[in-house]
Scaffold this active site. Structure first.
Site, PDB file in Angstrom:
ATOM      1  N   CYS A  40       0.828  -1.207   0.000  1.00 57.60           N
ATOM      2  CA  CYS A  40       0.000   0.000   0.000  1.00 57.60           C
ATOM      3  C   CYS A  40       0.866   1.263   0.000  1.00 57.60           C
ATOM      4  O   CYS A  40       2.018   1.239   0.407  1.00 57.60           O
ATOM      5  CB  CYS A  40      -0.897  -0.044   1.235  1.00 57.60           C
ATOM      6  N   HIS A  41       0.263   2.371  -0.422  1.00 54.12           N
ATOM      7  CA  HIS A  41       0.971   3.658  -0.439  1.00 54.12           C
ATOM      8  C   HIS A  41       1.503   4.032   0.939  1.00 54.12           C
ATOM      9  O   HIS A  41       2.549   4.674   1.057  1.00 54.12           O
ATOM     10  CB  HIS A  41       0.041   4.771  -0.908  1.00 54.12           C
ATOM     11  N   THR A  42       0.764   3.668   1.965  1.00 55.14           N
ATOM     12  CA  THR A  42       1.173   4.050   3.316  1.00 55.14           C
ATOM     13  C   THR A  42       2.491   3.376   3.699  1.00 55.14           C
ATOM     14  O   THR A  42       3.321   3.966   4.391  1.00 55.14           O
ATOM     15  CB  THR A  42       0.063   3.683   4.323  1.00 55.14           C
ATOM     16  N   HIS A  62       0.605  -3.730   6.347  1.00 55.03           N
ATOM     17  CA  HIS A  62      -0.574  -3.617   7.220  1.00 55.03           C
ATOM     18  C   HIS A  62      -1.824  -4.171   6.548  1.00 55.03           C
ATOM     19  O   HIS A  62      -2.917  -3.961   7.038  1.00 55.03           O
ATOM     20  CB  HIS A  62      -0.796  -2.147   7.614  1.00 55.03           C
ATOM     21  N   GLU A  63      -1.658  -4.855   5.401  1.00 55.91           N
ATOM     22  CA  GLU A  63      -2.842  -5.371   4.695  1.00 55.91           C
ATOM     23  C   GLU A  63      -2.771  -6.894   4.659  1.00 55.91           C
ATOM     24  O   GLU A  63      -2.733  -7.499   3.594  1.00 55.91           O
ATOM     25  CB  GLU A  63      -2.908  -4.791   3.274  1.00 55.91           C
ATOM     26  N   CYS A  92     -12.114  -2.419  20.103  1.00 57.16           N
ATOM     27  CA  CYS A  92     -12.050  -3.090  21.414  1.00 57.16           C
ATOM     28  C   CYS A  92     -13.446  -3.457  21.916  1.00 57.16           C
ATOM     29  O   CYS A  92     -13.591  -4.275  22.808  1.00 57.16           O
ATOM     30  CB  CYS A  92     -11.312  -2.225  22.434  1.00 57.16           C
ATOM     31  N   CYS A  95     -14.470   0.813  24.552  1.00 61.06           N
ATOM     32  CA  CYS A  95     -14.185   2.237  24.780  1.00 61.06           C
ATOM     33  C   CYS A  95     -15.387   3.085  24.365  1.00 61.06           C
ATOM     34  O   CYS A  95     -16.318   2.603  23.716  1.00 61.06           O
ATOM     35  CB  CYS A  95     -12.921   2.664  24.030  1.00 61.06           C
ATOM     36  N   CYS A  98     -16.024   2.938  20.670  1.00 59.12           N
ATOM     37  CA  CYS A  98     -16.539   1.649  20.191  1.00 59.12           C
ATOM     38  C   CYS A  98     -18.010   1.469  20.546  1.00 59.12           C
ATOM     39  O   CYS A  98     -18.761   0.843  19.805  1.00 59.12           O
ATOM     40  CB  CYS A  98     -15.718   0.500  20.768  1.00 59.12           C
ATOM     41  N   CYS A 106     -11.553   3.626  17.508  1.00 57.14           N
ATOM     42  CA  CYS A 106     -11.308   2.988  18.812  1.00 57.14           C
ATOM     43  C   CYS A 106     -10.144   3.669  19.520  1.00 57.14           C
ATOM     44  O   CYS A 106      -9.125   3.986  18.918  1.00 57.14           O
ATOM     45  CB  CYS A 106     -10.992   1.508  18.591  1.00 57.14           C
ATOM     46  N   ARG A 110      -4.391   3.400  20.731  1.00 55.31           N
ATOM     47  CA  ARG A 110      -3.852   4.394  19.795  1.00 55.31           C
ATOM     48  C   ARG A 110      -2.434   4.835  20.120  1.00 55.31           C
ATOM     49  O   ARG A 110      -1.568   4.859  19.258  1.00 55.31           O
ATOM     50  CB  ARG A 110      -4.733   5.639  19.787  1.00 55.31           C
ATOM     51  N   CYS A 169      -7.563  -2.605   4.172  1.00 55.66           N
ATOM     52  CA  CYS A 169      -7.266  -1.167   4.067  1.00 55.66           C
ATOM     53  C   CYS A 169      -8.159  -0.478   3.034  1.00 55.66           C
ATOM     54  O   CYS A 169      -9.304  -0.160   3.295  1.00 55.66           O
ATOM     55  CB  CYS A 169      -5.782  -0.982   3.771  1.00 55.66           C
ATOM     56  N   ARG A 362      -3.276  -3.289  -7.035  1.00 56.79           N
ATOM     57  CA  ARG A 362      -2.580  -3.854  -5.883  1.00 56.79           C
ATOM     58  C   ARG A 362      -1.621  -4.962  -6.298  1.00 56.79           C
ATOM     59  O   ARG A 362      -1.998  -5.864  -7.064  1.00 56.79           O
ATOM     60  CB  ARG A 362      -3.562  -4.485  -4.887  1.00 56.79           C
TER      61      ARG A 362
HETATM   62  N1  LIG Z   1      -9.118   7.364   5.099  1.00 55.51           N
HETATM   63  C1  LIG Z   1      -8.468   6.201   5.192  1.00 55.51           C
HETATM   64  O1  LIG Z   1      -8.625   5.472   6.155  1.00 55.51           O
HETATM   65  C2  LIG Z   1      -7.565   5.781   4.079  1.00 55.51           C
HETATM   66  C3  LIG Z   1      -7.211   4.429   3.912  1.00 55.51           C
HETATM   67  C4  LIG Z   1      -6.419   4.084   2.801  1.00 55.51           C
HETATM   68  C5  LIG Z   1      -5.982   5.072   1.944  1.00 55.51           C
HETATM   69  N2  LIG Z   1      -6.328   6.374   2.158  1.00 55.51           N
HETATM   70  C6  LIG Z   1      -5.930   7.463   1.264  1.00 55.51           C
HETATM   71  O2  LIG Z   1      -6.827   7.478   0.173  1.00 55.51           O
HETATM   72  C7  LIG Z   1      -6.180   8.037  -0.960  1.00 55.51           C
HETATM   73  C8  LIG Z   1      -6.345   7.111  -2.151  1.00 55.51           C
HETATM   74  O3  LIG Z   1      -5.699   5.879  -1.908  1.00 55.51           O
HETATM   75  P1  LIG Z   1      -5.502   4.826  -3.091  1.00 55.51           P
HETATM   76  O4  LIG Z   1      -4.803   3.657  -2.525  1.00 55.51           O
HETATM   77  O5  LIG Z   1      -6.788   4.619  -3.781  1.00 55.51           O
HETATM   78  O6  LIG Z   1      -4.495   5.669  -4.001  1.00 55.51           O
HETATM   79  P2  LIG Z   1      -4.113   5.569  -5.548  1.00 55.51           P
HETATM   80  O7  LIG Z   1      -2.898   6.406  -5.728  1.00 55.51           O
HETATM   81  O8  LIG Z   1      -4.093   4.154  -5.998  1.00 55.51           O
HETATM   82  O9  LIG Z   1      -5.329   6.271  -6.282  1.00 55.51           O
HETATM   83  C9  LIG Z   1      -5.443   7.649  -6.401  1.00 55.51           C
HETATM   84  C10 LIG Z   1      -6.091   7.930  -7.747  1.00 55.51           C
HETATM   85  O10 LIG Z   1      -6.321   9.343  -7.839  1.00 55.51           O
HETATM   86  C11 LIG Z   1      -6.135   9.716  -9.187  1.00 55.51           C
HETATM   87  N3  LIG Z   1      -5.917  11.154  -9.276  1.00 55.51           N
HETATM   88  C12 LIG Z   1      -4.795  11.863  -9.042  1.00 55.51           C
HETATM   89  N4  LIG Z   1      -5.003  13.150  -9.283  1.00 55.51           N
HETATM   90  C13 LIG Z   1      -6.294  13.279  -9.668  1.00 55.51           C
HETATM   91  C14 LIG Z   1      -7.106  14.372 -10.068  1.00 55.51           C
HETATM   92  N5  LIG Z   1      -6.623  15.622 -10.126  1.00 55.51           N
HETATM   93  N6  LIG Z   1      -8.393  14.135 -10.383  1.00 55.51           N
HETATM   94  C15 LIG Z   1      -8.900  12.883 -10.343  1.00 55.51           C
HETATM   95  N7  LIG Z   1      -8.167  11.790  -9.987  1.00 55.51           N
HETATM   96  C16 LIG Z   1      -6.877  12.008  -9.663  1.00 55.51           C
HETATM   97  C17 LIG Z   1      -4.939   8.894  -9.626  1.00 55.51           C
HETATM   98  O11 LIG Z   1      -4.885   8.781 -11.040  1.00 55.51           O
HETATM   99  C18 LIG Z   1      -5.216   7.546  -8.956  1.00 55.51           C
HETATM  100  O12 LIG Z   1      -5.938   6.664  -9.789  1.00 55.51           O
HETATM  101  C19 LIG Z   1      -4.736   8.270  -0.536  1.00 55.51           C
HETATM  102  O13 LIG Z   1      -4.604   9.619  -0.120  1.00 55.51           O
HETATM  103  C20 LIG Z   1      -4.576   7.347   0.647  1.00 55.51           C
HETATM  104  O14 LIG Z   1      -3.566   7.786   1.526  1.00 55.51           O
HETATM  105  C21 LIG Z   1      -7.117   6.727   3.193  1.00 55.51           C
HETATM  106 ZN   LIG Z   2      -3.075   0.440   3.207  1.00 55.96          ZN
HETATM  107 ZN   LIG Z   3     -12.504   0.769  21.349  1.00 50.27          ZN
END
Ligand SMILES: NC(=O)c1ccc[n+]([C@@H]2O[C@H](COP(=O)([O-])OP(=O)(O)OC[C@H]3O[C@@H](n4cnc5c(N)ncnc54)[C@H](O)[C@@H]3O)[C@@H](O)[C@H]2O)c1
Ligand SMILES: [Zn+2]
Ligand SMILES: [Zn+2]
Length: 368
Positions: A40-42, A62-63, A92, A95, A98, A106, A110, A169, A362
């Site tokens: 993942c990106h993270t 983490h996945e 949990c 809390c 939860c 949760c 943390r 994720c 992925r």
């Molecule tokens: N909130 C959460 O719990 C949580 C969990 C996982 C990931 N995320 C976040 O969600 C986001 C997306 O994650 P992902 O894995 O799908 O990423 P990803 O990079 O696979 O997908 C992002 C997409 O956005 C597109 N994009 C970029 N610029 C754009 C624009 N101007 N207009 C339209 N589309 C555009 C890209 O082409 C790409 O397909 C990331 O910021 C990630 O950190 C959040």
């Molecule tokens: Zn992830």
């Molecule tokens: Zn909890």
């Protein structure tokens, strides 16, 4: 016990796959044999050194999806043989958060999790007596992991591991953004910005909720095609004119629900602007860079638009991930297009390269 794991030794350097020591699970903890793990990106964000709260050495990942191998004392709900998905966002069930249906944040572990510790403030992974920290409470770029029971969702053993791990994720985040956070109403119009794992999950979630029209916006034609496969009815190229296009397509009003899944604050602004006056709800799932802010004209809010953030799609992991997996097994979500590459643990750095090249959605590490 000894196991192989991908260790982040130094920010900006490739992960080093090597043998490390894993201690037994303690009270409330579970030893999981991992079978699959998404890249993942993270993970890359931390490996690169861009994450200001990152630490090393640590085992990233983490996945994860796998099978319970052993349990420590005081584990109530899991037994050896159970199939599980790892949860960086635990539940949990005790809390104040939860117990409240409004949130999945949760509070139980943390602080220690953010420091790279298990709940008791220590780690289970080490090398020659040196502690190796746990990443997001998971550390699943490894053959095994020890995690607290509250951070594992028991899922159907029928789900293939390479698909089950997607629920750890981005997929659950996108599905949950539509199903929980926005609670999309049947017959409505949705606009999803970003067609990565999170955005595609939001498209699928909007479809499952019965949305009539799902507009997906991305820069990549290939990703837009994947969005069509998940139920998008209209595809738009991202960039400057995207908001106007959406307004044109909706009689000048905007979409009932918009979703942001890019992490780009300019796109978050577009997602707010593309939400319908009077009741449009913009759900932000993307994670912006440190210090970045969202610029919104307040009049858009006075005239009825709302903005909501969504972490892990508002999904209470132990309760809801198993339900989402069951919906997948019932044929409601097609996950084959999401697994673009299958790699070994030794090829983990290639997984990062593929991600940087935006090659597929992925890469999944196959572990056993
Ligand atoms: N909130 C959460 O719990 C949580 C969990 C996982 C990931 N995320 C976040 O969600 C986001 C997306 O994650 P992902 O894995 O799908 O990423 P990803 O990079 O696979 O997908 C992002 C997409 O956005 C597109 N994009 C970029 N610029 C754009 C624009 N101007 N207009 C339209 N589309 C555009 C890209 O082409 C790409 O397909 C990331 O910021 C990630 O950190 C959040
Ligand atoms: Zn992830
Ligand atoms: Zn909890």
């Amino acid at each position: 016990m000894k196991m192989r794991a991908a260790v982040l030794e130094e920010f900006g350097a490739p992960l080093a796959v090597q043998e490390v020591e894993l201690a037994e699970p303690r009270a409330g903890e579970v030893l999981v044999r991992l079978h699959a793990c998404g890249v993942c990106h993270t993970d890359l964000y931390t490996a690169s050194g861009a994450d200001p709260s990152g630490y090393a050495p640590t085992v990233l990942g983490h996945e994860g999806a796998g099978v319970v191998e052993a349990v420590g004392p005081d584990v109530a709900d899991l037994v050896p043989g159970d199939h599980v998905v790892t949860l960086f966002s635990p539940q949990c069930r005790e809390c104040i958060h939860c117990l409240d249906p409004r949130t999945n944040l949760c509070l139980a572990i943390r602080e220690e999790q953010n420091k790279g510790h298990l709940p008791d403030g220590t780690t289970r992974i080490s090398r020659d007596g040196e502690e190796i920290r746990s990443f997001m409470g998971c550390s699943t770029f490894a053959e095994y992991t020890v995690m607290p029971e509250i951070a594992l969702a028991k899922v159907s053993p029928e789900a293939p591991f390479e698909h089950a791990c997607l629920f750890a994720c981005g997929l659950s985040t996108g599905l949950g953004a539509a199903i929980n956070t926005a609670a999309v109403q049947a017959g409505s119009t949705c606009a999803v910005f970003g067609a990565g794992m999170v955005g595609l999950g939001a498209v699928a979630g909007a479809r499952l909720q019965g949305a009539e029209r799902i507009i997906c916006v991305d820069l990549s034609p290939q990703r837009l095609e994947l969005a069509r496969g998940q139920g998008a009815t209209d595809l738009i190229e991202g960039g400057e004119g995207a908001v106007e296009r959406i307004l044109e397509m909706t009689g000048g009003f905007g979409a009932d629900y918009t979703f942001e899944a890019t992490g780009n604050v300019a796109v978050m602004r577009q997602a707010v602007e593309a939400a319908r006056m009077a009741w449009g709800l913009c759900t932000v799932a993307g994670v912006a860079g440190k210090g970045e802010t969202l610029d919104v004209v307040p009049r858009l809010l006075i005239t009825g638009r709302r903005i909501a953030g969504s972490s892990f799609g508002g999904v209470k992991g132990r309760d809801q991930v198993p339900v989402l997996v069951d919906r997948y097994l019932a044929g409601e979500i097609d996950l084959d297009p999401f697994v673009s590459h299958r790699i070994s643990l030794d090829e983990v750095n290639r997984g990062f390269e593929l991600m940087e090249a935006q090659d597929g959605i992925r890469s999944v590490i196959e572990l056993a």
